[in-house]
Write a protein that holds these residues in place. Structure first.
Motif, PDB file in Angstrom:
ATOM      1  N   UNK B  90      -8.476  -1.329  11.141  1.00  0.00           N
ATOM      2  CA  UNK B  90      -9.210  -1.683   9.921  1.00  0.00           C
ATOM      3  C   UNK B  90      -8.334  -1.453   8.696  1.00  0.00           C
ATOM      4  N   UNK B  91      -7.661  -0.296   8.671  1.00  0.00           N
ATOM      5  CA  UNK B  91      -6.808   0.024   7.523  1.00  0.00           C
ATOM      6  C   UNK B  91      -5.666  -0.971   7.422  1.00  0.00           C
ATOM      7  N   UNK B  94      -6.660  -4.466   6.258  1.00  0.00           N
ATOM      8  CA  UNK B  94      -6.804  -4.626   4.811  1.00  0.00           C
ATOM      9  C   UNK B  94      -5.444  -4.826   4.155  1.00  0.00           C
ATOM     10  N   UNK B  95      -4.499  -3.970   4.551  1.00  0.00           N
ATOM     11  CA  UNK B  95      -3.210  -3.986   3.865  1.00  0.00           C
ATOM     12  C   UNK B  95      -2.407  -5.240   4.210  1.00  0.00           C
ATOM     13  N   UNK B  98      -3.902  -8.082   2.402  1.00  0.00           N
ATOM     14  CA  UNK B  98      -3.414  -8.118   1.015  1.00  0.00           C
ATOM     15  C   UNK B  98      -2.022  -8.720   0.964  1.00  0.00           C
ATOM     16  N   UNK B 164       6.388  -8.806  -1.723  1.00  0.00           N
ATOM     17  CA  UNK B 164       7.192  -8.188  -2.774  1.00  0.00           C
ATOM     18  C   UNK B 164       6.524  -6.976  -3.402  1.00  0.00           C
ATOM     19  N   UNK B 165       5.927  -6.145  -2.578  1.00  0.00           N
ATOM     20  CA  UNK B 165       5.333  -4.914  -3.104  1.00  0.00           C
ATOM     21  C   UNK B 165       5.892  -3.725  -2.329  1.00  0.00           C
ATOM     22  N   UNK B 167       5.431  -0.520  -2.645  1.00  0.00           N
ATOM     23  CA  UNK B 167       4.457   0.491  -2.240  1.00  0.00           C
ATOM     24  C   UNK B 167       3.605   0.009  -1.073  1.00  0.00           C
ATOM     25  N   UNK B 168       3.324  -1.274  -1.050  1.00  0.00           N
ATOM     26  CA  UNK B 168       2.568  -1.817   0.081  1.00  0.00           C
ATOM     27  C   UNK B 168       3.387  -1.705   1.367  1.00  0.00           C
ATOM     28  N   UNK B 171       3.415   1.851   2.621  1.00  0.00           N
ATOM     29  CA  UNK B 171       2.160   2.287   3.215  1.00  0.00           C
ATOM     30  C   UNK B 171       1.976   1.705   4.606  1.00  0.00           C
ATOM     31  N   UNK B 218      -5.455 -14.448   3.684  1.00  0.00           N
ATOM     32  CA  UNK B 218      -5.926 -13.081   3.770  1.00  0.00           C
ATOM     33  C   UNK B 218      -6.954 -12.911   4.875  1.00  0.00           C
TER      34      UNK B 218
END
Lengths: 245, 245
Positions: B90-91, B94-95, B98, B164-165, B167-168, B171, B218
Motif C-alpha cells: 500500500x505504501x 502510493x509512492x 506519485x 525527478x524527485x 526525496x521520493x 523513500x 498513477x
DNA sequence: GGCCCCAGTTTTGCATCCAATCGATCCGTC
DNA sequence: GACGGATCGATTGGATGCAAAACTGGGGCC
C-alpha cells in the motif's frame, strides 16, 4: 559540562542507539544548527562515553539521511533546500493522505475523541498564541507555541494510529527525520494566517473522518500536508537570502 | 573462506558503509536466510576486518529495519508477515503511483525510449522464461528469470528517474530495503499467470505515460504495485505453512 | 606581494583489549 | 526422575590505542 553520565538514561545496553536518538532530538530541535560539524571527541566527552558508540550513532544518522559523513572528514548536519522540502511534502502528503483514508474507515470511539481533542487544543493554542504574542518573542518558542506544536503532533499521531499500519507509520517516521522541526516552528510562529489556515484544514480533515468519508479525508489531508510544506519551503527560501550557510 | 580482503572493493575509507551494503545485498538476495543470526566474529573473519566496522554495519541495518538487534544477543534478519507485505504494498503503491503521475508530465525522449525498452525486454524475458522452464529449475534463478527481474527494475527505475524527485527516490529505496527480493523472485518464477498479468499492467502504465495521462498512469501504477504485493503476500503465507521459521 | 610547499596538529578510522551479559550445561537436592 | 541453582562458554558492548588522512600555519620561492 561532563556531568550527566547517568541522568536516568535507561539504555537497556544500547548506548549507541540512545545516543542516536539524543543527537537526533537535538538536531530536529535546532540545538545543533544545520551545516555544523559533529565531532566524535566532543560528543563523547559531553556524554561521558567513548568515541565508539558515538561513531555508531553518527552512522545511523547518516543512514537515515540526517547527517552526511564525508570520509576522513566527519559528519555534518544536513539542511534542505526549498525544493527538498516541497518534495518531502509531496511524499508525506501521499502517505498521510493514505493514513487519513484508512483512518476514516477504522477509527474507534476513543481515537475519535482524542482526534477531536487534539484539533480543539490546537485551535485554542493558536488563539492563545496570537493573543499573547505581540511580536514580543521573536524566537517563537512561547508556551502557546509549544502547545500547538504538541497538539499538531497528536492530531497526526492519532490518525496514524487509527490507520493501523505499522509499515506506514515506520515510513512516515522515516520522512519526519529529514525535516528539522524548529524550522517549521519558526516559520509558523510568526505567521498567524498560516496557523489559522492550518486550523481550518485540520477541521476539514476531522470532519471527513468523523463522517467516515475516506476519499474526502484523504484529499483534505494531502492538500493540508502539501500546503504546509509549501509554506515552510517559502520561509526557508526567504531565510536563506539573509543568512549565510 | 577469508580470501577476499581486497577484491576491488574501493571503499574510500568507508568500510562500515561498504559492509552494510554487502550484507544488505546478501540478505535481499536470500543468501542469508530470514531469521538467521549474524555474528560479529563470523562476518569480521569472512571479510578480513575487525568487529568494529561490522558492528557499525549491523546498527545501520537495524536502523533501516533490515535486521533486529536484541541487546547482548545479536542481530537477526527480519522476515515479514503477509500483513507486513500488504502494508508495504500500500505504501509503495502510493509512492510509485506519485512517481508515475509526475513522470507522465516530465519524461523526456530518452527516458521514454528506455521505458519502452524495459517493458519490451520484460515481455520477451517472460516468453523465454515460460518456454524454457518446464519445471526444470525449482530454484527459479534461470537466466530468463534474471532478465525479467532486471527489466522490471529498469522499468520502475526509469519512471522514478523521470519523476525527478530526489526525496521520493530516497523513500522508495528505503521501503525496498525491507522486502527481500528473492521472495518475489521465487513467488513469480513459478507462476506464469502472474508474470503475464504483470506484463499487461506494465503495458498499461507505459501507455498512459506515453499518452501523458498522469491520472491514469498513477492509477495503473498503484494498482500494479498493490496487486504484486498481494500476490507476494499470499505466496509467503502459503510457504509459511510448510516451512518452519 | 602572491603562490606553493612542507611540517605540525587535529580528527577520523580501524584494530585490539577488557568487562558485562546471556544461554547452556552440569550438579546437587528434593 | 524432575526441578532449581551455580558455573562455564560464547557473544556482545564499550574503551583505548595506533595509523592514516586532511586541515592549518608558516616559511621560502618566484
Amino acid at each position: 559540562m561532563v556531568a550527566e553520565t547517568q541522568n536516568g538514561r535507561e539504555t537497556d545496553g544500547a548506548l549507541g542507539e540512545w545516543l542516536a536518538d539524543e543527537l537526533l532530538r537535538r538536531i530536529l530541535s535546532g540545538e545543533v544548527p544545520v551545516g555544523s560539524w559533529i565531532r566524535h571527541a566532543a560528543v563523547a566527552e559531553e556524554f561521558g562515553v567513548s568515541r565508539t558508540p558515538v561513531r555508531e550513532a553518527l552512522r545511523v544518522l547518516h543512514a537515515q539521511g540526517v547527517v552526511t559523513i564525508t570520509p576522513n572528514r566527519g559528519a555534518r548536519v544536513n539542511g534542505h533546500s526549498g525544493r527538498d522540502i516541497r518534495e518531502l511534502g509531496a511524499v508525506r502528503g501521499e502517505l498521510e493522505g493514505l493514513a487519513a483514508e484508512l483512518a476514516a474507515g477504522l477509527i474507534d470511539d476513543d481515537q475519535l475523541r482524542r482526534l477531536n481533542s487534539a484539533w480543539d487544543r490546537y485551535d485554542r493554542a493558536v488563539d492563545a498564541h496570537q493573543a499573547a504574542d505581540p511580536e514580543a518573542d521573536p524566537a517563537g518558542v512561547t508556551e502557546a507555541a509549544r502547545l500547538w506544536a504538541e497538539a499538531n503532533e497528536d492530531f497526526h499521531g492519532v490518525i496514524l494510529e487509527a490507520a493501523a499500519s505499522h509499515q506506514l507509520s515506520l515510513t512516515i517516521a522515516e520522512i519526519s527525520r529529514r525535516l528539522p522541526r524548529n524550522s517549521a516552528f519558526a516559520a509558523y510562529a510568526g505567521n498567524s494566517r498560516l496557523l489559522r489556515q492550518n486550523s481550518a484544514e485540520h477541521r476539514q480533515i476531522a470532519e471527513a473522518i468523523n463522517a467516515g468519508d475516506a476519499a474526502r479525508a484523504r484529499r483534505a489531508m494531502t492538500r493540508h500536508v502539501r500546503s504546509s510544506a509549501e509554506a515552510l519551503a517559502r520561509w526557508v527560501e526567504n531565510q536563506g537570502q539573509s543568512r549565510d550557510r
